[in-house]
Design a protein around this motif. Structure first.
Motif, short mmCIF file in Angstrom:
data_model
loop_
_atom_site.label_atom_id
_atom_site.label_comp_id
_atom_site.label_asym_id
_atom_site.label_seq_id
_atom_site.Cartn_x
_atom_site.Cartn_y
_atom_site.Cartn_z
N ALA B 203 99.27 -6.56 -15.30
CA ALA B 203 99.40 -5.16 -15.74
C ALA B 203 98.91 -4.19 -14.66
N ALA B 204 97.95 -4.64 -13.87
CA ALA B 204 97.41 -3.78 -12.82
C ALA B 204 98.21 -3.87 -11.53
N GLY B 205 99.22 -4.72 -11.51
CA GLY B 205 100.01 -4.91 -10.28
C GLY B 205 99.30 -5.79 -9.27
N LEU B 206 98.42 -6.65 -9.75
CA LEU B 206 97.63 -7.47 -8.84
C LEU B 206 97.83 -8.97 -9.07
N ALA B 207 98.86 -9.33 -9.82
CA ALA B 207 99.09 -10.76 -10.09
C ALA B 207 99.31 -11.50 -8.77
N GLY B 208 98.68 -12.64 -8.64
CA GLY B 208 98.87 -13.46 -7.45
C GLY B 208 97.97 -13.11 -6.28
N THR B 209 97.23 -12.04 -6.41
CA THR B 209 96.37 -11.66 -5.28
C THR B 209 95.10 -12.50 -5.21
N VAL B 210 94.70 -13.05 -6.34
CA VAL B 210 93.53 -13.94 -6.37
C VAL B 210 93.80 -15.09 -7.33
N ASP B 211 93.07 -16.16 -7.14
CA ASP B 211 93.17 -17.32 -8.02
C ASP B 211 92.26 -17.08 -9.23
N VAL B 212 92.83 -16.97 -10.41
CA VAL B 212 92.02 -16.61 -11.59
C VAL B 212 90.97 -17.66 -11.92
N SER B 213 91.18 -18.88 -11.47
CA SER B 213 90.19 -19.92 -11.78
C SER B 213 88.90 -19.73 -10.96
N GLU B 214 88.92 -18.81 -10.01
CA GLU B 214 87.71 -18.57 -9.21
C GLU B 214 86.70 -17.66 -9.93
N PHE B 215 87.12 -17.06 -11.02
CA PHE B 215 86.22 -16.14 -11.73
C PHE B 215 85.24 -16.91 -12.62
N LYS B 216 84.10 -16.31 -12.81
CA LYS B 216 83.16 -16.79 -13.83
C LYS B 216 83.17 -15.79 -14.98
N ARG B 217 83.00 -16.32 -16.16
CA ARG B 217 83.06 -15.45 -17.35
C ARG B 217 81.66 -15.20 -17.90
N TYR B 218 81.43 -13.98 -18.31
CA TYR B 218 80.14 -13.61 -18.90
C TYR B 218 80.38 -12.87 -20.22
N GLY B 219 79.47 -13.08 -21.13
CA GLY B 219 79.61 -12.41 -22.43
C GLY B 219 78.27 -12.35 -23.13
#
Lengths: 444, 235
Positions: B203-219
Motif C-alpha cells: 500500500a505504501a509502494g514499498l513492496a519488495g524493497t525489504v525482506d519482511v521476514s527480517e522484521f521483529k514484532r513487538y506488542g
C-alpha cells in the motif's frame, strides 16, 4: 475505700491529626494496598465565595429596582480572533464532562437544560456523541490530551474548541476510567478494548510547552477556518503565569478551574492536596489579563465549586466573564438524590456523599454505563430541572447586581465586595469587612 | 523535481497560507482542481491541515509543525523534511515525507498511512489510534508510547522505550531496538504477520524493497491493562 467505678474518667477524645476519617483511610490503605480513587471534588473546607459579602447600595451607591429595572446577563465569548463568537444568554455554562464518565441520558439532559437557558455545554474525554450535539444548541468541543474520539468532523460541528491542559481537581494529572465502565460503545469511541482501564494522558502528546501550544492553536484555527473561539482550560495552580501564557499562545477564552472542581475519577489525595481554591485564583488570573491589556478582550471563565447566584455574582465581580458548573449541574439532574438512600446505603455510603463514580453503580443513573441504571434518569425531566436551576442562579445573580446598582452582571466589580476573613481578603484582594485593609496590599 | 503537472499552484512566497488552506477546504472530490502544488513552504506550520477531499497536494520544500494535520482522504507529498506532528490525528488518506520527520509524527492518528523515507525523531506514532506508519530510516525514543491501534513499521532502528505502555498497536522493527518500554514485549513473527507487513508495504509502494521476514514484532504483554497493586513498580 474508693472503688474504681467511682473514679471520674476522661471522655474518649479523637486526635485532630488522626481523626476517624484519617484512621479509616489508614486501615483501608493497609488492607488494600492502593490509594482511594473517587469522583467529585475536594471535600475539605476551603476558603470560598462564602467568605465574601456584597456591599448593597445605600447612600454612596444607588440601587436598581428589582423586577422592574433591567439587569443584563448575556455574555459574548471569543471576541479576540474568532469569526463566530458565542453569544450566551446567561454567564453560567456547563463544564466538560465525558460520555463514558456520564451516561448518555445524563449528557442529553445537560444539553436540554443548557439549551433551554441559552447557554453552552461541553464535551469530555470520550469525544462528541450525536445525542449531545443534537440536544446542545451551543456545544464546546474539548481537545484533550488523550484525543479519544478526536475527529475533525466533530471539530467542525462544534461551536467552540476548548484545549484542555488541566482541570482543577488534578492539575498535572491524567484520568483513569476503570474497566467496569467501559461498555462496547465507550470502548469503540476510545479505540480501546472493552473492560480495560482507560488512561487519559496528563499531557498533550504532540506539544511540550507554550510555544508549541501557540502553533497547535494556529493549527486548530486553520482547520476550522478561524471561525470558532479557541478556549484554553487550566487547573488553578499558578494562575498568573498559566493565564499569561495561554493568552500569549493565542487563546480567545481562558478557563480557570479551581480545586473544588469535580472529576470523574482520580486519587483522593490528588483531589484534596493539589491545586488551589478558585477564590485564590481569580485575582491573579485577572491581573495577568490586565497586565497584558487583555481583560474583557480575552474572556475568563472560572469554575470549581460554583453553587448559586451569589457565587456567580462574586466570580464576576472579581473579574470573570462567565462561570462553568459541573458538580452542581449533576446534582440538579438528580445526582446523590435521597430517593435512592437505601441503595446508597447498600453501597456503604449515603445520599449526598456518594462519590465512587468509577465503579459504575450510580443509583441515580448519571455516572454509569449500565443501561438498567441509565433508564432511571429521564433526560427530559432532568433537563428541565437543570434549566430551572440555571434560571434560579441567573435570577439570584441579577438580584445581587441590582442591589449593587448594576444594570449588567458584568458591571459588578471588586469594590462591591468585602471579606469576612483575613485569608479570603488576601486571596480575593478585597478589604476585610469594616476596614479598608487588604492584606498584602496597601489600603486607601 | 518531479513530473507532476498540477491543476493549481500556490506560491507561499506570494500568497498567505490562510488562502491556501481555505482553498483546500473548499475543494471537493468532484472538482477539476484535484492536483495541487505548493511552492516555497519555508517551514510554515499547519500547511494543508484539515483537508477533507481526495486531492493530491505536493509540497516542494520543508514544512513546519502539523503539516497535513487531521487529514482526511488527501494524498500529501512533502518533498522535504517535516516538522513536529506531521499528519497528527490523521483520519484517512496518505502522507508521504520524502525527507526526515521531527518528533510526534503521526501522533494520535486514527487512520490512513504515513510514509517517511528518512528518519523520524522521538515519539513517532505516540498515542496512535489506527494509523499505519512506515519509516524507512530509524525512529527515536518513546515511539508508539501508549499506542492504541494501527501499525508502526521501522526499516532501521528504534530508540529507548519503544512501545511504552502499549495497548493494541502492532510494532515491527527490522533493526535494533535500544530498549522496550513498560508492558511491551517481543512476539513471534508468524506468517500472518508477514502477510500483514507485505500488505502495508504494498500500500505504501514499498513492496519488495525489504525482506519482511527480517522484521521483529513487538506488542503489548497486556499485563498493565487493569491496575493491580502488584504491578505498581512498572508504572
Amino acid at each position: 475505700m474508693t472503688s474504681h467505678t467511682n473514679v471520674p474518667r476522661t471522655l474518649p477524645r479523637f486526635s485532630s491529626t488522626f481523626d476517624p476519617h484519617t484512621l479509616a483511610e489508614i486501615r483501608r490503605a493497609a488492607a488494600t494496598g492502593i490509594y482511594d480513587i473517587r469522583g467529585g471534588g475536594t471535600k475539605r473546607k476551603l476558603p470560598h465565595f462564602d467568605d465574601l459579602l456584597f456591599l448593597g447600595a445605600s447612600v454612596s451607591r444607588y440601587p436598581l429596582e428589582g423586577y422592574r429595572e433591567k439587569c443584563g446577563t448575556d455574555v459574548v465569548l471569543g471576541t479576540r480572533f474568532a469569526k463566530k463568537p458565542i453569544h450566551l444568554k446567561t454567564p453560567v455554562t456547563i463544564a466538560g464532562m465525558s460520555f463514558g464518565a456520564l451516561s448518555a441520558p445524563a449528557k442529553e439532559a445537560l444539553g436540554r437544560g443548557a439549551s433551554a437557558m441559552g447557554t453552552s455545554t461541553t464535551t469530555g474525554d470520550g469525544g462528541m456523541t450525536p445525542e449531545e450535539r443534537g440536544h446542545s444548541s451551543t456545544l464546546v468541543y474539548q481537545y484533550l490530551p488523550s484525543r479519544y474520539g478526536m475527529n475533525p468532523d466533530d471539530l467542525r460541528k462544534a461551536d467552540a474548541i476548548e484545549v484542555v491542559i488541566g482541570q482543577g481537581a488534578k492539575p498535572g494529572g491524567g484520568g483513569m476510567l476503570l474497566g467496569q465502565k467501559i461498555s462496547d460503545r465507550v470502548a469503540a469511541m476510545r479505540t480501546l478494548p472493552k473492560g480495560i482501564d482507560q488512561r487519559s494522558a496528563c499531557r498533550h502528546p504532540d506539544w511540550t510547552g507554550p510555544d508549541d501550544l501557540e502553533i497547535k492553536i494556529e493549527e486548530l484555527r486553520e482547520i476550522t477556518d478561524w471561525e470558532k473561539p479557541i478556549y484554553v482550560k487550566v487547573g488553578a495552580s499558578r494562575p498568573y503565569y498559566d493565564i499569561s501564557l495561554a493568552v500569549k499562545s493565542g487563546a480567545d477564552v481562558v478557563v480557570l478551574d479551581g480545586m473544588q472542581g469535580g472529576t470523574a475519577a482520580t486519587q483522593d489525595v490528588f483531589i484534596e492536596h493539589v491545586g488551589i481554591p478558585i477564590l485564590s485564583a481569580i485575582r491573579p488570573a485577572v491581573q495577568a489579563l490586565q497586565d497584558l491589556g487583555m481583560h474583557r478582550k480575552v474572556q475568563l471563565i472560572v469554575s470549581g465549586g460554583i453553587r448559586n447566584g451569589a457565587d456567580v455574582a462574586k466570580a464576576l465581580a472579581l473579574g470573570a466573564d462567565a462561570v462553568a458548573i459541573g458538580t452542581a449541574a449533576l446534582v440538579a439532574l438528580g445526582d446523590n438524590d435521597p430517593q435512592y438512600e437505601e441503595e446508597y446505603q447498600a453501597l456503604g455510603t449515603t445520599a449526598g456523599a456518594y462519590d465512587d463514580w468509577h465503579e459504575g453503580r450510580d443509583p441515580a443513573g448519571i455516572t454509569t454505563q449500565d443501561p438498567e441504571l441509565w433508564s432511571r434518569l429521564d433526560p427530559i425531566k432532568a433537563g428541565r430541572r437543570l434549566a430551572n436551576y440555571l434560571g434560579v442562579m441567573t435570577l439570584e445573580a441579577q438580584t445581587i447586581a441590582r442591589a449593587c446598582g448594576k444594570s449588567h452582571l458584568h458591571n459588578l466589580e471588586p469594590e462591591d465586595l468585602v471579606s469576612l476573613t483575613i485569608e479570603a481578603a488576601a486571596m480575593a484582594g478585597v478589604p476585610l469587612a469594616g476596614t479598608n485593609w487588604i492584606p498584602g496590599r496597601t489600603g486607601f | 523535481m518531479n513530473a507532476f503537472n498540477p491543476d493549481v499552484t500556490f506560491d507561499l512566497a506570494e500568497t498567505p497560507l490562510r488562502e491556501l488552506n481555505a482553498a483546500l477546504h473548499k475543494a471537493t472530490g468532484e472538482s477539476n482542481t484535484r492536483h495541487w502544488r505548493v511552492l516555497n513552504p519555508n517551514g510554515r506550520h499547519a500547511l494543508a491541515a484539515g483537508v477533507k477531499a481526495p486531492l493530491t497536494i505536493e509540497v516542494d520544500g520543508h514544512v513546519g509543525y502539523y503539516c497535513a494535520g487531521m487529514n482526511q482522504q488527501a494524498n500529501v507529498i512533502i518533498h522535504g523534511n517535516a516538522g513536529v506532528g506531521v499528519a497528527e490525528n490523521m483520519m484517512s488518506g496518505f502522507v508521504h515525507v520524502r525527507g526526515d520527520a521531527s518528533q510526534s509524527a503521526g501522533a494520535t492518528a486514527h487512520g490512513g498511512m504515513l510514509r517517511i523515507d528518512g528518519n523520524a525523531s522521538a515519539r513517532c506514532g505516540i498515542s496512535m489510534k489506527g494509523i499505519d506508519i512506515i519509516v524507512q530510516g530509524s525512529v527515536g525514543h518513546m515511539s508508539a508510547f501508549m499506542g492504541q491501534a494501527g501499525s508502526l513499521i521501522v526499516f532501521g532502528d528504534a530508540g529507548d522505550a519503544l512501545g511504552d505502555s502499549l495497548y493494541e498497536a502492532k510494532l515491527f522493527v527490522r533493526g535494533s531496538v535500544k530498549s522496550l518500554g513498560a508492558d511491551c514485549i517481543e512476539k513471534e513473527l508468524r506468517e500472518e504477520h508477514k502477510l500483514h507487513l507485505h500488505e502495508k508495504l504494498t500500500a505504501a509502494g514499498l513492496a519488495g524493497t525489504v525482506d519482511v521476514s527480517e522484521f521483529k514484532r513487538y506488542g503489548s504483554a497486556r499485563q498493565l491493562y487493569n491496575f493491580h497493586i502488584d504491578n505498581a513498580g512498572a508504572y
